[in-house]
Write an enzyme that holds these catalytic residues in place. Structure first.
Site, PDB file in Angstrom:
ATOM      1  N   LEU A 576       0.926  -1.228   0.171  1.00  0.00           N
ATOM      2  CA  LEU A 576       0.130   0.011  -0.011  1.00  0.00           C
ATOM      3  C   LEU A 576       0.873   1.173   0.040  1.00  0.00           C
ATOM      4  O   LEU A 576       0.479   2.319  -0.678  1.00  0.00           O
ATOM      5  CB  LEU A 576      -1.027   0.048   1.172  1.00  0.00           C
ATOM      6  N   GLY A 577       2.051   1.292   0.663  1.00  0.00           N
ATOM      7  CA  GLY A 577       2.962   2.424   0.754  1.00  0.00           C
ATOM      8  C   GLY A 577       3.753   2.075   1.633  1.00  0.00           C
ATOM      9  O   GLY A 577       4.323   1.016   2.442  1.00  0.00           O
ATOM     10  N   GLY A 580       7.040   5.778   7.544  1.00  0.00           N
ATOM     11  CA  GLY A 580       8.243   6.229   8.289  1.00  0.00           C
ATOM     12  C   GLY A 580       8.845   4.912   8.927  1.00  0.00           C
ATOM     13  O   GLY A 580       9.975   4.945   9.269  1.00  0.00           O
ATOM     14  N   PHE A 581       8.191   3.980   9.208  1.00  0.00           N
ATOM     15  CA  PHE A 581       8.624   2.758  10.221  1.00  0.00           C
ATOM     16  C   PHE A 581       8.461   1.556   9.230  1.00  0.00           C
ATOM     17  O   PHE A 581       9.336   0.367   9.899  1.00  0.00           O
ATOM     18  CB  PHE A 581       7.993   2.727  11.183  1.00  0.00           C
ATOM     19  N   VAL A 584       3.907  -0.859   4.067  1.00  0.00           N
ATOM     20  CA  VAL A 584       2.495  -1.056   4.562  1.00  0.00           C
ATOM     21  C   VAL A 584       1.977  -2.263   3.568  1.00  0.00           C
ATOM     22  O   VAL A 584       1.942  -1.809   2.275  1.00  0.00           O
ATOM     23  CB  VAL A 584       1.656   0.149   4.754  1.00  0.00           C
ATOM     24  N   ASP A 693       4.240  13.584  14.736  1.00  0.00           N
ATOM     25  CA  ASP A 693       4.614  13.582  13.522  1.00  0.00           C
ATOM     26  C   ASP A 693       3.106  13.943  12.681  1.00  0.00           C
ATOM     27  O   ASP A 693       2.901  12.902  11.775  1.00  0.00           O
ATOM     28  CB  ASP A 693       5.172  12.050  12.972  1.00  0.00           C
TER      29      ASP A 693
END
Ligand SMILES: *[C@@H]1O[C@H](CO)[C@@H](O)[C@H](O)[C@H]1NC(C)=O
Ligand SMILES: *[C@@H]1O[C@H](CO)[C@@H](O)[C@H](O)[C@H]1NC(C)=O
Ligand SMILES: *[C@@H]1O[C@H](CO)[C@@H](O)[C@H](O)[C@H]1NC(C)=O
Ligand SMILES: *[C@@H]1O[C@H](CO)[C@@H](O)[C@H](O)[C@H]1NC(C)=O
Ligand SMILES: *[C@@H]1O[C@H](CO)[C@@H](O)[C@H](O)[C@H]1NC(C)=O
Ligand SMILES: *[C@@H]1O[C@H](CO)[C@@H](O)[C@H](O)[C@H]1NC(C)=O
Ligand SMILES: *[C@@H]1O[C@H](CO)[C@@H](O)[C@H](O)[C@H]1NC(C)=O
Ligand SMILES: *[C@@H]1O[C@H](CO)[C@@H](O)[C@H](O)[C@H]1NC(C)=O
Ligand SMILES: *[C@@H]1O[C@H](CO)[C@@H](O)[C@H](O)[C@H]1NC(C)=O
Ligand SMILES: *[C@@H]1O[C@H](CO)[C@@H](O)[C@H](O)[C@H]1NC(C)=O
Length: 878
Positions: A576-577, A580-581, A584, A693
């Site tokens: 999906l994308g 930051g960590f 997904v 964030d």
């Protein structure tokens, strides 16, 4: 003129007549025959007084009859039964009366061997919180009367019998008689009767009602140095003491004509204060050459006189001031008097100072209501707090010298309580400790418990309470100001997640000054219209339906293994994308779409921390936060599973690169929802969660374009491997363009840092431009907006694709709000609560506008509300 003159006199006379009738018919009398079977009554043959059972004035004690031996020797029926108190230290009558009125209160005691023990008890008598007298009975046949003249400041009194360890207290009769308010007046305290004599009595019978309208009891007294004078004529009453004629027609006079009438009163010790009342009436028709002139001395000092009693008319001489100690009164004739002194009647009272004030009436009412609601017996009688040594079991009170006692602790643990938590507790406003544990209480935990300002301990354990624990209570518990125990209530929801259900009901429009129902109608109408219109225009539709899916997911949340993750994502089939960590992935969990965020191992600070934090996140629920479904903590594979948000992130949806144009109203709604999510993190969670964030890519939209905040709480535990998003430190502290400038100087992130970032998001929503613009190159969005604001040109700021299809006032307000959020100094930024409120107002205005528009288009079915939503919203001068 004449009529006017005589009118008041007529009034006066009729008033006097009314009073006379009133007193004669026992009006205001309370005559309790203690121990009489409940609901029974009789008229005493000797006095004509109407006695009723005492059962409805006291909850305790047992009925007993005196021994037949004693019954034979007395005529007074009220003495035939007694109420005996074998249980409890203190037992109290509760009697309603009129506050501020003067009452004669009389307790009558005759043992009469009612219990067959032949042991005459001694005990104490209390009036409310104060000691009234000790009851000391010598013989089983003794009849003791205790009388007090008292003005109650409350509309009830407690008459209490206190067991002093010298036998079981009992009482034969309890009587209250209203008196005139101008008689027996004291400087302070109340008057306990010492003696009341009918001097010169020709019989050995006492006199009381009906002869005495106040039902004072007059005892006959004679003395070997005295003789009697009397008359057959009536003695008229012109004063408020309303002395009985039968008492006043007889008078004592000394046998030796030139000696005095001497009376000594031993009233206790030197500090005892006494009041004297002497009643005189001439009973002899004096001849022209006769005179009776009287002088009175007290303890050798002239006190009153000289004076002559009036023929067949009463005069009362009383001590206006108290005197102390042993008293010696001498009544003697003056030298010129041809006749000896006389005295018709005489009373002595001692002052009882009622220093201990009773518990405040509101608290007494509340605790009495609690008592009757739960049918509590215990020793709950008399005043709850006073005197301290007899305060109610389970209660603690504060006693501040002169102040009224206050209830500060209520312990009803293990008291067999059923039903709901009593609403009356809300009036015990000084409560510090409330323990209702180990009962069978049902129903919800009422809101007022969180309003009790001093409550520090609340124990509701082991009941059957339902519903949820309010956020306020949880917050007070979390911040340490309240020790809250709610365990072992099987049907009680005790986590913050309960708040969710509440929130779902809240319609995101403030009902400020307008009727709530109207607002609801408005919204309903608005929704229908918007959907209708959007369909026509091919724009995005918005619905208020509560999305149940996330709730379904939540009920199944749990820990997942890596194998589960592989199955859910179908071996990481669809990306999906990249966040930051980590990456997904899309997945299905029990047929529902989910987003699975696999954390890159390098970003995780510590596994233990991850675990703790993941558990924390599971407990954070809000409809504007992406629902957390579960986590995976399987070796080095760490993953977080969220609900899937079909419409992706706000950044791409609002961007002017997107073909879909979000309407002004949808933008406002998204802004409001995102703000509500943040507001919840700041104020609904303890400790507050600072997102750190906030940015448009972290605000996700579901199929209804409902906005939810994502990635909250993560920056605390995870570093990031996203080079784009990090600078300054290895820990994530935000994203360029969104970063609180004050953070640079203070190095300290607060809620206000999130507010700053949210302000940037708001500007993006308004303008459809990114935080850092491409044109002019790398200009920050806030600089750009403020440069245009200087020209007061709102239309150039708002996304031009909206073609001015928005309420200009609400646009001004949103831009003002956004600029306040991005203020350089944190202290001048609004809080998220303020932001939520302002956005709600803006949304209202816009809804009203679209409704109006639709109304002009389709006049058929729209009701006219005539509400002016734009009041107070104007572009501000700058
Ligand atoms: C007394 O009367 C009340 C109300 O009339 C009633 O509820 C109560 O049961 C009666 N008590 C007795 C002992 O008859
Ligand atoms: C006393 O008055 C209250 C109302 O003020 C009433 O509820 C109560 O029943 C009364 N008690 C008696 C014993 O009359
Ligand atoms: C009371 O008076 C009656 C007569 O008047 C007398 O016979 C009787 O003894 C008196 N009783 C007492 C206790 O003095
Ligand atoms: C009282 O009168 C008697 C004679 O009647 C007289 O002896 C006596 O002194 C008088 N006492 C007083 C105190 O006046
Ligand atoms: C006097 O008696 C009262 C009780 O009647 C007591 O409280 C007080 O201490 C006594 N005073 C003296 C000086 O004995
Ligand atoms: C008073 O007058 C009467 C006659 O009216 C007379 O009998 C009596 O002695 C007089 N008493 C005195 C004390 O003067
Ligand atoms: C009354 O008594 C006082 C003091 O005992 C005395 O001074 C006064 O003279 C008396 N009055 C008359 C009229 O006897
Ligand atoms: C609390 O006390 C006030 C004033 O006496 C009263 O009006 C109110 O009804 C009480 N509240 C409850 C829940 O009993
Ligand atoms: C609650 O009620 C049930 C049945 O009425 C009883 O068995 C139980 O002991 C009660 N529990 C408490 C704590 O009073
Ligand atoms: C608790 O209340 C529920 C209904 O709300 C009832 O079904 C259940 O039996 C109660 N449990 C106990 C222990 O009283």
């Amino acid at each position: 003129m004449g009529m006017v003159k005589y009118f008041p006199l007529a009034l006066l006379i009729s008033f006097a007549l009314v009073c006379l009738v009133r007193a004669q018919d026992q009006s205001g009398f309370i005559s309790l025959d203690s121990g009489l079977p409940a609901n029974t009554s009789y008229t005493d043959q000797i006095t004509g007084l109407y006695y009723i059972s005492d059962a409805s004035f006291i909850n305790t004690g047992i009925s007993k009859s005196i021994s037949p031996d004693f019954r034979k020797s007395i005529f007074q029926e009220p003495l035939w039964t007694v109420r005996s108190f074998p249980d409890g230290l203190r037992n109290c009558y509760y009697i309603n009366l009129t506050a501020g009125n003067r009452y004669l209160i009389r307790g009558t005691f005759m043992y009469g061997n009612y219990d067959g023990q032949g042991q005459v008890p001694d005990f104490d008598l209390y009036l409310g919180a104060n000691m009234w007298d000790s009851v000391k009975l010598g013989q089983p046949s003794d009849i003791i009367y205790k009388e007090i003249i008292h003005v109650s400041s409350l509309n009830y009194i407690h008459v209490c019998l206190v067991n002093t360890g010298s036998g079981t207290p009992f009482i034969s009769a309890l009587e209250l008689r209203p008196l005139g308010n101008d008689i027996y007046v004291t400087q302070s305290g109340s008057l306990a009767l010492l003696t009341r004599w009918d001097t010169g009595a020709t019989t050995n019978q006492t006199i009381r009602y009906k002869d005495d309208v106040y039902d004072r009891i007059w005892w006959p007294i004679s003395y070997y140095r005295w003789t009697e004078l009397n008359t057959n004529l009536d003695i008229k009453q012109f004063n408020d003491y309303r002395l009985p004629s039968s008492v006043m027609t007889t008078a004592a006079t000394p046998i030796i004509a030139n000696s005095s009438l001497d009376i000594s009163v031993t009233a206790g010790n030197d500090t005892t204060q006494c009041y004297f009342y002497m009643h005189f009436a001439e009973v002899e028709k004096l001849q022209a050459n006769q005179s009776r002139v009287i002088n009175i001395s007290l303890n050798g000092n002239q006190w009153y006189g000289p004076f002559s009693p009036e023929y067949l008319s009463s005069t009362t001489i009383y001590s206006k001031n108290f005197s102390t100690g042993d008293q010696h009164v001498s009544i003697y004739k003056t030298e010129s008097s041809t006749l000896p002194p006389i005295l018709n009647a005489f009373e002595v009272y001692k002052v009882i100072e009622l220093r201990q004030s009773e518990t405040g009436q509101e608290e007494v009412t509340a605790i009495m209501d609690i008592k009757s609601l739960y049918s509590i017996t215990k020793n709950w009688q008399g005043d709850p707090c006073a005197p301290k040594e007899y305060s109610w079991e389970g209660l603690n009170c504060s006693y501040n010298d002169s102040n009224t006692p206050r209830i500060i602790s209520l312990n009803l643990s293990s008291s067999g309580l059923t039903g709901e938590i009593a609403p009356y507790i809300s009036n015990l406003t000084m409560l510090k400790i409330l323990d209702l544990s180990n009962n069978n209480l049902t129903g919800p935990i009422p809101d007022f418990l969180s309003q009790l300002p001093f409550l520090t301990v609340l124990n509701l354990e082991r009941n059957n309470l339902t519903g949820s624990v309010s956020v306020e209570l949880i917050q007070r518990s979390n911040n340490g100001s309240l020790l809250l125990s709610v365990g072992e209530n099987p049907n009680l929801c005790t986590s913050l997640s309960c708040e969710k259900k509440k929130n779902n009901i809240i319609i995101p429009v403030v009902a400020s000054a307008v009727g709530g129902l109207f607002i609801l109608l408005l919204i309903a109408a608005a929704i229908i219209l918007i959907i209708k219109r959007r369909k026509q225009q091919g724009l995005v539709t918005v619905s208020f339906e509560v999305n149940n899916r996330s709730e379904q997911l939540e009920s199944k949340k749990h820990q997942f293994t890596y194998a589960d993750i592989l199955r859910i994502t179908n071996n990481f089939e669809r990306v999906l994308g990249k966040g930051g960590f980590g990456i997904v992935y899309h997945g299905y969990l029990d047929g529902t779409q989910v987003a699975v965020k696999m954390l890159s191992p390098s970003s995780v600070q510590g596994y233990k921390e991850f675990h703790t934090e993941a558990n924390l996140l599971m407990r954070v629920h809000h409809r504007n936060l992406t629902a957390f479904v579960g986590n995976c903590d399987d070796g080095t594979n760490l993953g977080l599973i969220y609900e899937y948000m079909v419409n992706g992130d706000l950044a791409s949806q609002v961007s002017d690169q997107n073909a879909y144009i979000l309407s002004w109203e949808v933008r406002l709604r998204i802004a409001l929802e995102a703000a509500q999510g943040l507001e919840y993190l700041h104020n609904g969670c303890k400790p507050p969660i600072i997102h750190r964030d906030v940015k448009s890519t972290n605000i996700l939209l579901n199929e209804n374009y409902q906005a939810k905040i994502a990635d909250f709480g993560l920056s605390k535990i995870f570093a990031t491997d996203d080079a784009n998003a990090t600078h300054l430190s290895t820990r994530v502290v935000g994203t360029p363009g969104y970063l609180d400038p004050e953070y640079y100087t203070t190095n300290w992130l607060t809620e206000k840092s999130d507010v700053y970032s949210f302000g940037i998001v708001l500007l993006e929503i308004v303008t459809s431009r990114p935080a850092i613009l491409k044109r002019p190159e790398n200009a920050h969005i806030s600089r750009w907006v403020s440069s245009i604001l200087a020209k007061a040109d709102i239309k150039r700021i708002v996304d031009p694709r909206l073609q001015a299809n928005f309420n200009i006032n609400s646009a001004w307000k949103v831009v003002d709000l956004a600029m306040a959020c991005v203020s350089e100094t944190a202290t001048t930024r609004p809080t998220m609560s303020q932001v939520v409120m302002d956005l709600k107002q803006c949304l209202e205005v816009e809804i009203a506008r679209t409704m109006e528009n639709d109304e002009t288009k389709s006049k058929d079915s729209i009701p006219e509300f005539g509400l002016n939503f734009t009041t107070g919203l104007r572009p501000t001068a700058r």
